[in-house]
Every structure is written in structure tokens, then in C-alpha cells.
Design an enzyme around this catalytic site. Structure first.
Site, PDB file in Angstrom:
ATOM      1  N   ARG A   1      66.919  92.648  64.466  1.00  0.00           N
ATOM      2  CA  ARG A   1      68.122  92.872  63.746  1.00  0.00           C
ATOM      3  C   ARG A   1      68.745  91.413  63.387  1.00  0.00           C
ATOM      4  O   ARG A   1      68.641  90.623  63.978  1.00  0.00           O
ATOM      5  CB  ARG A   1      69.340  93.611  64.468  1.00  0.00           C
ATOM      6  CG  ARG A   1      68.943  94.925  64.529  1.00  0.00           C
ATOM      7  CD  ARG A   1      69.927  95.604  65.591  1.00  0.00           C
ATOM      8  NE  ARG A   1      69.558  95.531  66.880  1.00  0.00           N
ATOM      9  CZ  ARG A   1      70.440  95.897  67.846  1.00  0.00           C
ATOM     10  NH1 ARG A   1      71.411  96.736  67.734  1.00  0.00           N
ATOM     11  NH2 ARG A   1      69.930  95.687  69.042  1.00  0.00           N
TER      12      ARG A   1
ATOM     13  N   ASP B   1      72.332  89.333  61.758  1.00  0.00           N
ATOM     14  CA  ASP B   1      73.594  89.258  61.682  1.00  0.00           C
ATOM     15  C   ASP B   1      74.322  89.159  60.212  1.00  0.00           C
ATOM     16  O   ASP B   1      73.255  88.938  59.229  1.00  0.00           O
ATOM     17  CB  ASP B   1      74.363  88.310  62.469  1.00  0.00           C
ATOM     18  CG  ASP B   1      73.913  88.215  64.012  1.00  0.00           C
ATOM     19  OD1 ASP B   1      73.992  89.374  64.585  1.00  0.00           O
ATOM     20  OD2 ASP B   1      73.746  87.157  64.456  1.00  0.00           O
TER      21      ASP B   1
ATOM     22  N   ARG C   1      70.947  80.032  66.082  1.00  0.00           N
ATOM     23  CA  ARG C   1      72.424  79.598  65.686  1.00  0.00           C
ATOM     24  C   ARG C   1      72.966  78.690  66.628  1.00  0.00           C
ATOM     25  O   ARG C   1      73.506  77.568  66.397  1.00  0.00           O
ATOM     26  CB  ARG C   1      73.346  80.534  65.102  1.00  0.00           C
ATOM     27  CG  ARG C   1      72.749  80.914  63.738  1.00  0.00           C
ATOM     28  CD  ARG C   1      73.746  82.173  63.102  1.00  0.00           C
ATOM     29  NE  ARG C   1      74.943  82.078  63.360  1.00  0.00           N
ATOM     30  CZ  ARG C   1      75.961  82.827  62.958  1.00  0.00           C
ATOM     31  NH1 ARG C   1      75.696  84.144  63.013  1.00  0.00           N
ATOM     32  NH2 ARG C   1      77.114  82.514  62.851  1.00  0.00           N
TER      33      ARG C   1
END
Length: 257
Positions: free
Chosen positions: A51, A53, A198
Site C-alpha cells: 500500500r 500513502d 520517508r
């Protein structure tokens, strides 16, 4: 019949892969399922390899789905893509055996993060580039990042919203290099935690800008304290390059080990 798809998408206009849409923004998953269901004239649900974001892009996301409807791989590719918005396309379709699973069959996953490193923000490609005005030492970032290799507890780079049962992951490779004004971070692991890439990039930026020494990254890893690490880097610079599978699944070369 079970099929695997390679899906490319610009995540700028979506609220993530699976997150429910808000303010008119749908998820990538819902958009893809609607298009596939239209081709099949029956409801279709997909399972993805990883998945992403809101604002994060996919170069070759792999999904699988089951359908009793007879369509050729070319029919699934072209029929689905014509029903998708310009920001999403199906690149390929391969029939697979019933025990193939887009998520659980994957041996590794790869991400790329790109930073425009100059004093002026980007106008072109701003949806796929992050931006840092301070000069970055990409070589120092690369050296610092090597402390993350191997199987470790990545609690220092895990978001507070992460739902994983534990923070141990095997980071198989990480490289930082500069191409002109762009600094690129490439990372591969068996799996990733929520915001892990990130958060790693946010900390490496502090090393690259000279705020922290190269040894700091290893200290963060050992300390496992998210509060001591750098900020979460913006989503737009991140691309899910795709998963990797064993050759026995007979998928395209770009997703095969």
C-alpha cells in the site's frame, strides 16, 4: 481464474492506495476496481503488493484478482486502461496459479525517492520531486545510510500510526547518488513499515545538509526512538518501484528476482 496486473499511477490526486476518498479524491484501489468491474461486468476486488500513502506514486504496483469472466490478458489491459483516469494505467496482465498472492508471494519491495536540490522550487515535475534548497552532500548521505543494512528493528523510522506487529525488517540495499540537481535515494527491503522510507530520507537529509554527522543514522537505528529522528519527508518525491518475486511465478522481468 487468477490474474496478476502491473499498475502504474500518479498518486498526486489520490488519498493513497486504500484510504477512503475525501473531498472528491478516491483511492487508487477503488478506482482500479471500478474499471476492472466494468470490463468484467461483475464486481472485482484486488489485492496489492504494498500500500502507498496519499501523494505517493507507483511505477509497477502488482495486484492480483480472481474472475470467472473470460477475457484475454490484452483485453484486461486495454479494456481496464480505457476506463481509468489519465493518472492510472495497467501495464501488463499475466494469468497466474491460484496460490499466487501479490503481497505474500513477494520476496522484496523497492522504493525510489527523488529530491530536487537547488535554491528554487520546481515548476516542472513538481508532483514527482521533493525539494531541498540547502546544498546536500549525497556521498555523505550514502555512507550514513549503509548503517541501516541488514535485519534490524526500525522503530526509529516507524510512524506512530504503523499497525505492523513488530518493527523488524530486512533492508537489503540502499544507495544515495546525485544526478545533476537531483539527489536520488533507492532502497530495497523484504517489507517496509508505515512511512519508513520517508522517515529514513528525512533523517538522511539532515546528514546531507551538515546538521548531523554520518554516524547519527546508526545511532538512531540503535536507539529505536522515533522522536529523535528527522522529520518525515514529503510524499511527492516517493515512488513505489515495485515488488520482486521468484522466477517460478513467471511474471515480467521487471518484477522478477
Amino acid at each position: 481464474m487468477r490474474y496478476a496486473l502491473g499498475v502504474e499511477y500518479d498518486g498526486s490526486e489520490f488519498k493513497g492506495w486504500q484510504q477512503l476518498g475525501e473531498s472528491g479524491c478516491a483511492s487508487v484501489q477503488a478506482t482500479l476496481q471500478d474499471a476492472l468491474s466494468s470490463v468484467a461486468d461483475a464486481p472485482i476486488s484486488v489485492v496489492c503488493a504494498g500500500r502507498t500513502d496519499a501523494g505517493v506514486h507507483g511505477e509497477c504496483q502488482v495486484v492480483h484478482f480472481d474472475s470467472d469472466v473470460e477475457r484475454s490478458p490484452r483485453g484486461w489491459v486495454l479494456g481496464t486502461t480505457t476506463r481509468l483516469p489519465p493518472s492510472v494505467c495497467v501495464r501488463w496482465c499475466v494469468p497466474v496459479v491460484d496460490d499466487f498472492h501479490a503481497r505474500f508471494s513477494a520476496k522484496a519491495r523497492r522504493y525510489r525517492y527523488r529530491i530536487l536540490n537547488r535554491q528554487v522550487r520546481p515548476a516542472l515535475y513538481r508532483q514527482i520531486l521533493s525539494w531541498e534548497r540547502r546544498p546536500l552532500d549525497a556521498d555523505a548521505m550514502h555512507r550514513a545510510a549503509q548503517a541501516l543494512l541488514g535485519e534490524n528493528d526500525f522503530g526509529a523510522f516507524r510512524s506512530a500510526q504503523c499497525q505492523a506487529l513488530h518493527a523488524r525488517r530486512e533492508l537489503q540495499s540502499i544507495a544515495v547518488h546525485r544526478q545533476g540537481e537531483v539527489v536520488e535515494v533507492e532502497v530495497q527491503a523484504n517489507a517496509f513499515l508505515h512511512h519508513m522510507v520517508r522517515n529514513i530520507v528525512g533523517s538522511l537529509l539532515m546528514v546531507g545538509a551538515g546538521e548531523k554527522p554520518e554516524s547519527w543514522i546508526g545511532e538512531l537505528l540503535a536507539g529505536r526512538d522515533r522522536n529523535l529522528a528527522g522529520p518525515t519527508a514529503p510524499p511527492q518525491g516517493l515512488v513505489f518501484v515495485g515488488p520482486l518475486y521468484a522466477c517460478s511465478w513467471k511474471l515480467p522481468d521487471e518484477v522478477t528476482l
